[in-house]
Write a protein that holds these residues in place. Sequence first.
Motif, PDB file in Angstrom:
ATOM      1  N   GLY A   1      42.347  35.889 -13.303  1.00  8.45           N
ATOM      2  CA  GLY A   1      41.112  35.615 -12.459  1.00  8.45           C
ATOM      3  C   GLY A   1      40.835  36.144 -11.703  1.00  8.45           C
ATOM      4  N   ALA A   2      41.772  37.381 -11.188  1.00  3.87           N
ATOM      5  CA  ALA A   2      42.002  38.623 -10.614  1.00  3.87           C
ATOM      6  C   ALA A   2      40.181  39.272 -10.158  1.00  3.87           C
ATOM      7  N   THR A   3      39.836  39.383 -11.607  1.00  5.20           N
ATOM      8  CA  THR A   3      38.479  40.389 -11.957  1.00  5.20           C
ATOM      9  C   THR A   3      37.250  39.658 -11.482  1.00  5.20           C
ATOM     10  N   ILE A   4      37.240  38.442 -12.682  1.00  2.00           N
ATOM     11  CA  ILE A   4      36.621  37.265 -11.734  1.00  2.00           C
ATOM     12  C   ILE A   4      36.599  36.649 -10.173  1.00  2.00           C
ATOM     13  N   ALA A   5      37.560  37.050  -9.554  1.00  2.00           N
ATOM     14  CA  ALA A   5      37.720  36.972  -7.862  1.00  2.00           C
ATOM     15  C   ALA A   5      36.247  38.147  -7.992  1.00  2.00           C
ATOM     16  N   THR A   6      37.128  39.123  -8.141  1.00  2.00           N
ATOM     17  CA  THR A   6      36.213  40.369  -7.645  1.00  2.00           C
ATOM     18  C   THR A   6      35.184  40.178  -7.714  1.00  2.00           C
ATOM     19  N   LEU A   7      34.385  39.696  -9.019  1.00  2.00           N
ATOM     20  CA  LEU A   7      32.736  39.255  -9.207  1.00  2.00           C
ATOM     21  C   LEU A   7      32.395  38.690  -7.959  1.00  2.00           C
ATOM     22  N   THR A   8      32.945  37.395  -8.052  1.00  2.00           N
ATOM     23  CA  THR A   8      32.668  36.719  -7.422  1.00  2.00           C
ATOM     24  C   THR A   8      32.300  36.898  -5.774  1.00  2.00           C
ATOM     25  N   GLY A   9      33.210  37.645  -5.737  1.00  2.00           N
ATOM     26  CA  GLY A   9      32.688  38.084  -4.235  1.00  2.00           C
ATOM     27  C   GLY A   9      32.338  39.291  -4.210  1.00  2.00           C
TER      28      GLY A   9
ATOM     29  N   GLY B   1      43.159  28.635 -15.965  1.00  2.00           N
ATOM     30  CA  GLY B   1      42.707  29.395 -17.233  1.00  2.00           C
ATOM     31  C   GLY B   1      41.590  28.544 -17.648  1.00  2.00           C
ATOM     32  N   ASP B   2      41.101  27.606 -17.208  1.00  2.00           N
ATOM     33  CA  ASP B   2      39.248  27.733 -17.666  1.00  2.00           C
ATOM     34  C   ASP B   2      38.846  27.958 -16.971  1.00  2.00           C
ATOM     35  N   TYR B   3      39.339  27.381 -15.312  1.00  2.00           N
ATOM     36  CA  TYR B   3      38.239  27.514 -14.411  1.00  2.00           C
ATOM     37  C   TYR B   3      37.934  28.694 -13.231  1.00  2.00           C
ATOM     38  N   LEU B   4      39.140  29.479 -13.891  1.00  2.00           N
ATOM     39  CA  LEU B   4      39.032  31.300 -13.302  1.00  2.00           C
ATOM     40  C   LEU B   4      38.697  32.194 -14.520  1.00  2.00           C
ATOM     41  N   THR B   5      37.225  31.457 -14.666  1.00  2.00           N
ATOM     42  CA  THR B   5      36.520  32.249 -16.235  1.00  2.00           C
ATOM     43  C   THR B   5      34.530  32.674 -15.229  1.00  2.00           C
TER      44      THR B   5
ATOM     45  N   ASN C   1      28.616  27.054 -12.392  1.00  2.94           N
ATOM     46  CA  ASN C   1      28.973  27.153 -10.901  1.00  2.94           C
ATOM     47  C   ASN C   1      28.243  27.799  -9.003  1.00  2.94           C
ATOM     48  N   ARG C   2      27.442  28.260 -10.131  1.00  2.00           N
ATOM     49  CA  ARG C   2      26.711  28.809  -8.983  1.00  2.00           C
ATOM     50  C   ARG C   2      25.927  28.697  -7.863  1.00  2.00           C
ATOM     51  N   GLU C   3      24.703  28.233  -8.622  1.00  2.00           N
ATOM     52  CA  GLU C   3      24.099  28.027  -7.708  1.00  2.00           C
ATOM     53  C   GLU C   3      24.871  26.845  -6.427  1.00  2.00           C
ATOM     54  N   MET C   4      25.616  25.930  -7.003  1.00  2.00           N
ATOM     55  CA  MET C   4      26.602  25.341  -5.795  1.00  2.00           C
ATOM     56  C   MET C   4      27.251  26.132  -5.011  1.00  2.00           C
ATOM     57  N   LEU C   5      27.678  26.942  -5.443  1.00  2.00           N
ATOM     58  CA  LEU C   5      28.699  28.177  -4.322  1.00  2.00           C
ATOM     59  C   LEU C   5      27.494  28.872  -3.989  1.00  2.00           C
ATOM     60  N   ILE C   6      26.126  29.288  -4.280  1.00  3.83           N
ATOM     61  CA  ILE C   6      25.356  30.304  -3.191  1.00  3.83           C
ATOM     62  C   ILE C   6      24.842  29.055  -2.097  1.00  3.83           C
ATOM     63  N   ALA C   7      24.662  27.854  -2.394  1.00  3.22           N
ATOM     64  CA  ALA C   7      24.435  26.565  -1.267  1.00  3.22           C
ATOM     65  C   ALA C   7      25.119  26.563  -0.176  1.00  3.22           C
ATOM     66  N   TYR C   8      26.195  26.383  -0.510  1.00  9.28           N
ATOM     67  CA  TYR C   8      27.099  26.605   0.079  1.00  9.28           C
ATOM     68  C   TYR C   8      28.022  27.104   0.812  1.00  9.28           C
ATOM     69  N   ARG C   9      27.746  28.818   0.451  1.00  9.32           N
ATOM     70  CA  ARG C   9      27.826  30.138   0.859  1.00  9.32           C
ATOM     71  C   ARG C   9      26.241  30.036   2.900  1.00  9.32           C
ATOM     72  N   ASP C  10      25.289  29.808   2.147  1.00 10.19           N
ATOM     73  CA  ASP C  10      24.298  29.682   3.037  1.00 10.19           C
ATOM     74  C   ASP C  10      24.196  28.920   4.178  1.00 10.19           C
ATOM     75  N   ALA C  11      25.131  27.695   3.265  1.00 10.68           N
ATOM     76  CA  ALA C  11      25.209  26.524   4.812  1.00 10.68           C
ATOM     77  C   ALA C  11      26.503  26.933   5.214  1.00 10.68           C
ATOM     78  N   HIS C  12      27.693  27.724   4.605  1.00  8.01           N
ATOM     79  CA  HIS C  12      28.957  27.978   5.582  1.00  8.01           C
ATOM     80  C   HIS C  12      29.219  28.998   5.498  1.00  8.01           C
ATOM     81  N   TYR C  13      28.409  30.225   6.083  1.00 12.57           N
ATOM     82  CA  TYR C  13      28.752  31.760   5.769  1.00 12.57           C
ATOM     83  C   TYR C  13      30.662  31.780   6.297  1.00 12.57           C
TER      84      TYR C  13
ATOM     85  N   GLU D   1      32.251  31.612 -17.227  1.00 13.10           N
ATOM     86  CA  GLU D   1      31.308  30.911 -17.428  1.00 13.10           C
ATOM     87  C   GLU D   1      31.538  29.822 -16.509  1.00 13.10           C
ATOM     88  N   ALA D   2      32.923  29.845 -16.220  1.00 11.35           N
ATOM     89  CA  ALA D   2      32.574  28.910 -14.858  1.00 11.35           C
ATOM     90  C   ALA D   2      31.844  29.228 -13.665  1.00 11.35           C
ATOM     91  N   LEU D   3      32.076  30.747 -12.830  1.00  7.79           N
ATOM     92  CA  LEU D   3      30.956  31.215 -12.224  1.00  7.79           C
ATOM     93  C   LEU D   3      29.725  30.486 -11.968  1.00  7.79           C
TER      94      LEU D   3
END
Length: 229
Positions: free
Chosen positions: A63-71, A19-23, A30-42, A25-27
């Motif tokens: 967290g389905a809505t958060i997952a969609t936003l993350t996509g 519950g505390d991870y798929l939010t 951690n946005r900078e880490m996620l973007i860096a990983y995407r750019d390095a390993h698309y 706020e978590a996105l």
Amino acid sequence: MLPLAVIAAVALLGAWLLGDYLTFEALRDNREMLIAYRDAHYLTAVLVFMSIYVVIAGFSLPGATIATLTGGFLFGTFPGVLFNVGAATFGATVVFLAARWGLGEKLSAKMDASEGRVKAIKAGIDENQWSMLFIIRLVPLVPFFVANLIPALVGVALWRYVISTFVGIIPGALVYTSVGAGLGEVFARGETPDLGIIFEPHVLLPILGLAALAMLPVVLKTIRGKEAI
């Protein structure tokens, strides 16, 4: 009951542990880490993202809505919407198969063998399967998990379910994916996204229009039936 019991147990456990991870706020955090990983390993990022989304949808985790936003945030409106819709459809199919293997086949057979109103309802659903499948996907008030269960319990063919799910969730997924694609500016302003945007008239009315269009064959059949009588 075992397949559905497993899904229910994992959903409850996931709601407690994740519950505390798929939010949002978590996105954000951690946005900078996620973007860096995407750019390095698309490609790997796409596969990992879709796998997580399939698990979320397949086990009805929060967290389905958060997952969609993350996509949308990671991959843009396009091809992000394709990744979202594909993963959501795959996960929904897991629920559908679990329900059909558990209760669906027996319940559908009992409804076919019954008499009176129950059999009439089953016959009505069978005659208008495409329309009913698209309506439960297009109308945003129908919970995703419920829309996954109903077709399995009335004996809908798998291929019809998959096609109607993939096509039917595109409008809603497109809205939330586009919101996710704009999260960079939202983060920069220190705000939170407006997830109620799907209920705005300029968004909701076209979706309801599609639902009404899907309902049209049912209405025409009803009118023709009355005229024949």
